[in-house]
Motif scaffolding. Structure first.
Motif, PDB file in Angstrom:
ATOM      1  N   GLN A 123       0.801  -1.217   0.000  1.00  0.00           N
ATOM      2  CA  GLN A 123       0.000   0.000   0.000  1.00  0.00           C
ATOM      3  C   GLN A 123       0.835   1.269   0.000  1.00  0.00           C
ATOM      4  O   GLN A 123       0.292   2.364   0.141  1.00  0.00           O
ATOM      5  CB  GLN A 123      -0.934  -0.013   1.213  1.00  0.00           C
ATOM      6  CG  GLN A 123      -1.947  -1.150   1.178  1.00  0.00           C
ATOM      7  CD  GLN A 123      -2.919  -1.098   2.324  1.00  0.00           C
ATOM      8  OE1 GLN A 123      -3.015  -0.093   3.015  1.00  0.00           O
ATOM      9  NE2 GLN A 123      -3.647  -2.187   2.530  1.00  0.00           N
ATOM     10  N   SER A 124       2.128   1.130  -0.149  1.00  0.00           N
ATOM     11  CA  SER A 124       2.992   2.308  -0.157  1.00  0.00           C
ATOM     12  C   SER A 124       3.951   2.210  -1.336  1.00  0.00           C
ATOM     13  O   SER A 124       3.873   1.285  -2.141  1.00  0.00           O
ATOM     14  CB  SER A 124       3.787   2.397   1.160  1.00  0.00           C
ATOM     15  OG  SER A 124       4.762   1.360   1.207  1.00  0.00           O
ATOM     16  N   ASN A 125       4.827   3.190  -1.409  1.00  0.00           N
ATOM     17  CA  ASN A 125       5.870   3.170  -2.431  1.00  0.00           C
ATOM     18  C   ASN A 125       7.223   2.819  -1.834  1.00  0.00           C
ATOM     19  O   ASN A 125       8.258   3.289  -2.295  1.00  0.00           O
ATOM     20  CB  ASN A 125       5.963   4.525  -3.138  1.00  0.00           C
ATOM     21  CG  ASN A 125       4.996   4.630  -4.301  1.00  0.00           C
ATOM     22  OD1 ASN A 125       4.363   3.648  -4.670  1.00  0.00           O
ATOM     23  ND2 ASN A 125       4.871   5.821  -4.860  1.00  0.00           N
ATOM     24  N   ALA A 126       7.222   1.997  -0.843  1.00  0.00           N
ATOM     25  CA  ALA A 126       8.476   1.582  -0.224  1.00  0.00           C
ATOM     26  C   ALA A 126       9.345   0.846  -1.242  1.00  0.00           C
ATOM     27  O   ALA A 126       8.864   0.252  -2.206  1.00  0.00           O
ATOM     28  CB  ALA A 126       8.187   0.694   0.985  1.00  0.00           C
ATOM     29  N   SER A 127      10.626   0.877  -1.003  1.00  0.00           N
ATOM     30  CA  SER A 127      11.594   0.307  -1.940  1.00  0.00           C
ATOM     31  C   SER A 127      11.416  -1.203  -2.087  1.00  0.00           C
ATOM     32  O   SER A 127      11.465  -1.949  -1.101  1.00  0.00           O
ATOM     33  CB  SER A 127      13.011   0.618  -1.458  1.00  0.00           C
ATOM     34  OG  SER A 127      13.954  -0.157  -2.149  1.00  0.00           O
ATOM     35  N   ALA A 128      11.238  -1.655  -3.339  1.00  0.00           N
ATOM     36  CA  ALA A 128      11.131  -3.097  -3.601  1.00  0.00           C
ATOM     37  C   ALA A 128      12.444  -3.800  -3.289  1.00  0.00           C
ATOM     38  O   ALA A 128      12.451  -4.934  -2.787  1.00  0.00           O
ATOM     39  CB  ALA A 128      10.733  -3.325  -5.063  1.00  0.00           C
ATOM     40  N   GLU A 129      13.572  -3.137  -3.570  1.00  0.00           N
ATOM     41  CA  GLU A 129      14.867  -3.759  -3.314  1.00  0.00           C
ATOM     42  C   GLU A 129      15.109  -3.945  -1.819  1.00  0.00           C
ATOM     43  O   GLU A 129      15.557  -5.006  -1.370  1.00  0.00           O
ATOM     44  CB  GLU A 129      15.990  -2.900  -3.919  1.00  0.00           C
ATOM     45  CG  GLU A 129      16.060  -2.940  -5.421  1.00  0.00           C
ATOM     46  CD  GLU A 129      15.109  -1.950  -6.063  1.00  0.00           C
ATOM     47  OE1 GLU A 129      14.246  -1.414  -5.340  1.00  0.00           O
ATOM     48  OE2 GLU A 129      15.220  -1.732  -7.280  1.00  0.00           O
ATOM     49  N   ALA A 130      14.795  -2.914  -1.044  1.00  0.00           N
ATOM     50  CA  ALA A 130      15.015  -3.003   0.399  1.00  0.00           C
ATOM     51  C   ALA A 130      14.121  -4.059   1.031  1.00  0.00           C
ATOM     52  O   ALA A 130      14.579  -4.871   1.853  1.00  0.00           O
ATOM     53  CB  ALA A 130      14.761  -1.635   1.050  1.00  0.00           C
ATOM     54  N   VAL A 131      12.856  -4.086   0.653  1.00  0.00           N
ATOM     55  CA  VAL A 131      11.939  -5.078   1.221  1.00  0.00           C
ATOM     56  C   VAL A 131      12.293  -6.472   0.727  1.00  0.00           C
ATOM     57  O   VAL A 131      12.214  -7.462   1.475  1.00  0.00           O
ATOM     58  CB  VAL A 131      10.480  -4.722   0.865  1.00  0.00           C
ATOM     59  CG1 VAL A 131       9.528  -5.797   1.367  1.00  0.00           C
ATOM     60  CG2 VAL A 131      10.113  -3.371   1.474  1.00  0.00           C
TER      61      VAL A 131
END
Length: 598
Positions: free
Chosen positions: A133-141
């Motif tokens: 539901q957010s624009n958090a980093s795909a790489e970090a997650v």
């Protein structure tokens, strides 16, 4: 974030005034908005000291820097093997791009290492929900998921698959305690159903974790394609994990699945072939993976699916790719390939003809160099409908073999070569009989003398022979059929058919000689025999017919000659042989009268 539904406190102490306390949970009060990056504060304030809803976080959030002045959240473009070979450690839990999650990644890792399964599942679901539901980093997650899941105790894959099968058939999997890997997929799945942008984010995070988790590829294949019938989502992850090589990624994942559970592999392999036709058809790596541990019952099942058209392994254009690759495989593996080929291609004579051209003329396979492949080709040809082009290619291969064997050898030894063409022709005689083979040999004879090589189609079988330096004549065909007749002399029914084929060739050559005599400028000016392919009689024409501007007669059809001879010998007509003589007299008289009137 407030209290949880079960009444437990979320752990946020709103009385704490330090920036660290607020930023642990992603809350940035107005008074701290101007603190510099060096002081580890955020550049974007949040109104009234409250964290916005996830749905409102549509702009990049994170730290400002010279490298990433827009906010620090990495994009979704994932370079091929960007994280391959990198060892993950606990530092990934404290990545600055994870500020939105607070201490959640560390708490998830602690629960997993301490064996707190319930707490780990809860935090995993929460982490995935925030990410989707957010624009958090795909790489970090993705790095977090790879790190926390790399040492989990995986559930027995057979049990997972059987539970999925029961669920698909209407049963229940309530008693199955799924592991965290399955729970991670289940948590991410709602994002796959919320539209393209969300499914892209799911694919990005899985592709990031894939290099660190060898099981992720095949388990995502089972979850997305077998359990939920969404092969497009598997392909989306595979295309990010290995750009431009989805087929190679699929082959790798299938290999991992087979090593983990051969039972599950063979239970789903037919579905995988149907779900990914572009990646599996004529793919040597996937076909080799399929057969290297196969048993007889699975082989029979796949052959049945191929024969009935419910499955395609080789296609119509490139079956030779698999065959050429398989020449170095074990004998049992090659025999499986040819069983599959025979089941699929026996109903496609044109594809088999092209395969023969590639193997016999271009690669010059013989029973001495590649016995397994030639034996498989023999079985395929014996059950394929015969054609003149197919026979001609086999004759060309035989001629190449004879030329090679004949160097320095006794010519009589060459005739004892157990060549492929002879065995196939003998089999065709037993299977198809004279009604099929006589027209084919007549067509073959016509192909050899009707049209010059220069005017033939570039894709004709004769042109293919010319490209490899082989020229076939009627005498070569006659020699081949005589050789086959000698080889099958003990099979009376086959020998009689081959005798008839020889007679067709003899009549064709006799007709050619008559035509040449008729065209000769030294021919006397008297009546010539012109066998008519249409009437069944022999009509006499005056020599004047062959005037300078007249069209010379065409050579007779061998089939028509056979028909006329059998008719004449049986005395067909009202008055037997007299009826034939009277017919000839009437036709002769009619032709002479016509010439006089002209």
């Amino acid at each position: 974030m407030g209290d949880n539904d079960d009444g437990e406190s979320s752990g946020i102490d709103n009385s704490v005034g330090s920036p660290e306390a607020y930023t642990e949970y992603g809350i940035v009060p107005q008074e701290y908005a101007a603190i510099t990056v060096e002081e580890s504060e955020f550049t974007r304030p949040v109104a009234d000291g409250q964290l916005q809803d996830y749905d409102d976080l549509q702009e990049p959030l994170g730290f400002a820097s010279e490298e990433d002045p827009g906010g620090g959240v990495l994009g979704m473009e994932i370079e091929a093997d960007a994280s391959a070979g990198v060892t993950l450690d606990e530092s990934v839990l404290h990545n600055k791009d994870l500020w939105l999650f607070g201490q959640l990644p560390s708490q998830l890792y602690d629960d997993i290492t301490q064996g707190n399964t319930y707490g780990a599942e809860s935090k995993l679901n929460e982490l995935v929900e925030i990410y989707i539901q957010s624009n958090a980093s795909a790489e970090a997650v993705g790095d977090v998921l790879a790190f926390v899941l790399k040492d989990i105790v995986q559930q027995d894959i057979d049990e997972v698959h059987q539970a999925a099968r029961r669920a698909l058939s209407g049963g229940s999997d309530a008693k199955v305690e799924h592991d965290l890997a399955y729970r991670a997929f289940a948590s991410l799945w709602p994002g796959c159903e919320q539209g393209k942008s969300q499914s892209d984010r799911v694919a990005a995070v899985l592709a990031r974790a894939d290099p660190h988790l060898p099981w992720l590829g095949y388990r995502w294949l089972l979850f997305s394609t077998i359990e939920h019938q969404r092969p497009d989502l598997y392909k989306e992850v595979a295309s990010l994990a290995r750009p431009g090589d989805i087929g190679g990624k699929l082959a790798s994942d299938l290999g991992q699945l087979q090593d983990t559970s051969a039972m599950v592999f063979y239970d789903v392999i037919a579905e995988v072939f149907r779900a990914f036709p572009e990646e599996t058809v004529a793919n040597p790596a996937i076909i080799h993976t399929t057969i290297n541990m196969i048993d007889t019952s699975i082989t029979y099942s796949l052959c049945a699916s191929l024969a009935t058209g419910h499955l395609t392994l080789f296609g119509s254009n490139q079956p030779h790719r698999v065959v050429i690759e398989s020449l170095e495989w074990e004998s049992y593996e090659q025999s499986c390939v040819w069983r599959f080929l025979t089941s699929e291609l026996a109903r496609s004579p044109d594809t088999v003809t092209d395969l023969c051209n590639t193997l016999l003329l271009q690669h010059k396979l013989t029973h001495e160099t590649y016995p397994d492949a030639v034996d498989g080709l023999l079985q395929l040809l014996c059950v394929t409908a015969p054609s003149a082009n197919m026979l001609l290619i086999m004759l060309g291969s035989r001629q190449l073999c004879l030329d090679q064997k004949g160097q320095g050898d006794d010519p009589s030894d060459k005739r004892r070569i157990p060549d492929l063409a002879t065995l196939v022709l003998v089999s065709w005689c037993s299977t198809h009989g004279r009604k099929v083979l006589v027209p084919i040999v007549a067509e073959l004879a016509g192909m050899l003398d009707v049209m010059p090589l220069s005017s033939r189609s570039p894709t004709s079988s004769l042109d293919r022979l010319k490209q490899v330096g082989v020229v076939i004549s009627k005498d070569d065909v006659k020699d081949f059929i005589q050789h086959s007749r000698n080889a099958a002399a003990s099979i009376t029914s086959v020998a009689s058919i081959l005798d008839e084929l020889l007679e067709v060739l003899n009549q064709s050559q006799s007709g050619d000689a008559d035509s040449e005599d008729a065209r000769s400028p030294l021919a006397p000016n008297h009546a010539k025999l012109d066998p008519s392919p249409l009437g069944g009689d022999i009509a006499y024409k005056a020599g004047s017919v062959y005037a300078e501007d007249a069209t010379p007669p065409s050579s007779p059809s061998p089939v028509a000659i056979t028909r006329r001879r059998s008719t004449a010998s049986s005395g067909v007509g009202a008055s037997g042989s007299n009826g034939v003589s009277n017919s000839r007299s009437k036709r002769r008289r009619h032709i002479v009268e016509s010439d006089d009137s002209e």
